[in-house]
Design a protein around this motif. Structure first.
Motif, PDB file in Angstrom:
ATOM      1  N   GLY A  15     -20.246 -49.944 127.716  1.00 33.00           N
ATOM      2  CA  GLY A  15     -18.677 -49.554 127.373  1.00 33.00           C
ATOM      3  C   GLY A  15     -18.703 -48.122 126.663  1.00 33.00           C
ATOM      4  O   GLY A  15     -17.224 -47.835 126.707  1.00 33.00           O
ATOM      5  N   GLY A  16     -19.558 -47.537 126.233  1.00 34.30           N
ATOM      6  CA  GLY A  16     -19.242 -46.215 125.614  1.00 34.30           C
ATOM      7  C   GLY A  16     -19.340 -45.224 126.669  1.00 34.30           C
ATOM      8  O   GLY A  16     -19.337 -45.341 127.890  1.00 34.30           O
ATOM      9  N   SER A  17     -19.159 -43.765 125.886  1.00 39.12           N
ATOM     10  CA  SER A  17     -18.998 -42.672 126.567  1.00 39.12           C
ATOM     11  C   SER A  17     -19.922 -41.643 126.328  1.00 39.12           C
ATOM     12  O   SER A  17     -20.496 -41.574 125.392  1.00 39.12           O
ATOM     13  CB  SER A  17     -17.843 -41.904 126.554  1.00 39.12           C
ATOM     14  OG  SER A  17     -16.625 -42.933 127.024  1.00 39.12           O
ATOM     15  N   LEU A  18     -20.259 -40.677 127.267  1.00 37.99           N
ATOM     16  CA  LEU A  18     -21.347 -39.710 126.929  1.00 37.99           C
ATOM     17  C   LEU A  18     -20.854 -38.527 127.912  1.00 37.99           C
ATOM     18  O   LEU A  18     -20.458 -38.706 129.200  1.00 37.99           O
ATOM     19  CB  LEU A  18     -22.529 -40.330 127.567  1.00 37.99           C
ATOM     20  CG  LEU A  18     -24.010 -39.504 126.827  1.00 37.99           C
ATOM     21  CD1 LEU A  18     -23.872 -39.606 125.276  1.00 37.99           C
ATOM     22  CD2 LEU A  18     -25.387 -40.197 127.200  1.00 37.99           C
ATOM     23  N   ARG A  19     -21.117 -37.237 127.528  1.00 35.20           N
ATOM     24  CA  ARG A  19     -20.693 -35.873 128.353  1.00 35.20           C
ATOM     25  C   ARG A  19     -21.955 -35.146 128.543  1.00 35.20           C
ATOM     26  O   ARG A  19     -22.692 -34.813 127.507  1.00 35.20           O
ATOM     27  CB  ARG A  19     -19.803 -35.346 127.986  1.00 35.20           C
ATOM     28  CG  ARG A  19     -19.320 -34.120 128.753  1.00 35.20           C
ATOM     29  CD  ARG A  19     -18.026 -33.233 128.289  1.00 35.20           C
ATOM     30  NE  ARG A  19     -18.426 -32.358 127.387  1.00 35.20           N
ATOM     31  CZ  ARG A  19     -17.932 -31.131 127.240  1.00 35.20           C
ATOM     32  NH1 ARG A  19     -16.420 -31.137 127.650  1.00 35.20           N
ATOM     33  NH2 ARG A  19     -18.207 -30.271 126.198  1.00 35.20           N
ATOM     34  N   LEU A  20     -22.538 -35.101 129.794  1.00 34.45           N
ATOM     35  CA  LEU A  20     -23.603 -34.132 129.989  1.00 34.45           C
ATOM     36  C   LEU A  20     -23.120 -32.832 130.513  1.00 34.45           C
ATOM     37  O   LEU A  20     -22.076 -32.702 130.997  1.00 34.45           O
ATOM     38  CB  LEU A  20     -24.353 -35.019 131.303  1.00 34.45           C
ATOM     39  CG  LEU A  20     -25.028 -36.151 131.178  1.00 34.45           C
ATOM     40  CD1 LEU A  20     -25.829 -36.634 132.466  1.00 34.45           C
ATOM     41  CD2 LEU A  20     -25.776 -36.277 129.966  1.00 34.45           C
ATOM     42  N   SER A  21     -24.113 -31.959 130.025  1.00 31.07           N
ATOM     43  CA  SER A  21     -23.629 -30.432 130.401  1.00 31.07           C
ATOM     44  C   SER A  21     -24.792 -29.872 131.247  1.00 31.07           C
ATOM     45  O   SER A  21     -26.188 -30.001 130.950  1.00 31.07           O
ATOM     46  CB  SER A  21     -23.487 -29.612 129.156  1.00 31.07           C
ATOM     47  OG  SER A  21     -22.280 -30.145 128.574  1.00 31.07           O
ATOM     48  N   THR A 119     -29.825 -43.634 128.145  1.00 32.59           N
ATOM     49  CA  THR A 119     -30.132 -45.042 128.122  1.00 32.59           C
ATOM     50  C   THR A 119     -28.789 -45.678 127.530  1.00 32.59           C
ATOM     51  O   THR A 119     -28.351 -45.581 126.420  1.00 32.59           O
ATOM     52  CB  THR A 119     -31.240 -45.185 126.821  1.00 32.59           C
ATOM     53  OG1 THR A 119     -32.413 -44.536 127.452  1.00 32.59           O
ATOM     54  CG2 THR A 119     -31.440 -46.745 126.895  1.00 32.59           C
ATOM     55  N   VAL A 120     -28.347 -46.817 128.346  1.00 33.97           N
ATOM     56  CA  VAL A 120     -27.233 -47.543 127.901  1.00 33.97           C
ATOM     57  C   VAL A 120     -27.521 -48.889 127.549  1.00 33.97           C
ATOM     58  O   VAL A 120     -28.391 -49.864 128.419  1.00 33.97           O
ATOM     59  CB  VAL A 120     -26.239 -47.807 128.954  1.00 33.97           C
ATOM     60  CG1 VAL A 120     -25.155 -48.574 128.548  1.00 33.97           C
ATOM     61  CG2 VAL A 120     -25.769 -46.396 129.521  1.00 33.97           C
TER      62      VAL A 120
END
Length: 122
Positions: A15-21, A119-120
């Motif tokens: 349910g969380g968020s992550l931003r890849l660059s 990893t979630v």
């Protein structure tokens, strides 16, 4: 030669968020389509999302559509992947890719980053 460096991976709860660059350097053509693939343990590498540096037309795999958003910042030569509402099945190594094309059997790419682990947890 194009060099790709990913960052932003890590551990996040469902349910969380992550931003890849993905920072690109070297020779980069405006016609080249860039984006992301991922590979989970025991599975083949699969296409996630792509975007054109000049055209900006986004494309998403059905599994992430509505949850992930791809974007670009040409001034920084960087592509982003905003991942929201993450699920345990999103757990994989995510690879930045450049010069993505359709090969008849699926999407392929001529350039790859080293990969970053996402990893979630449940």
């Amino acid at each position: 030669q194009v060099q790709l460096v990913e960052s932003g991976g890590g551990l996040v709860q469902a349910g969380g968020s992550l931003r890849l660059s993905c920072a690109a350097s070297g020779r980069t053509f405006s016609r080249d389509r860039m984006g992301w693939f991922r590979q989970a343990p025991g599975k083949e590498r699969e296409f996630v999302s792509s975007i054109n540096w000049s055209g900006g037309a986004p494309y998403y795999a059905d599994s992430v559509k509505g949850r992930f958003t791809i974007s670009r910042d040409n001034a920084k030569n960087t592509v982003y992947l905003q991942m929201n509402s993450l699920k345990p099945e999103d757990t994989a190594v995510y690879y930045c890719a450049a010069d993505i094309t359709w090969r008849g059997k699926g999407f392929g790419s001529n350039y790859w980053g080293q990969g970053t682990q996402v990893t979630v947890s449940s």
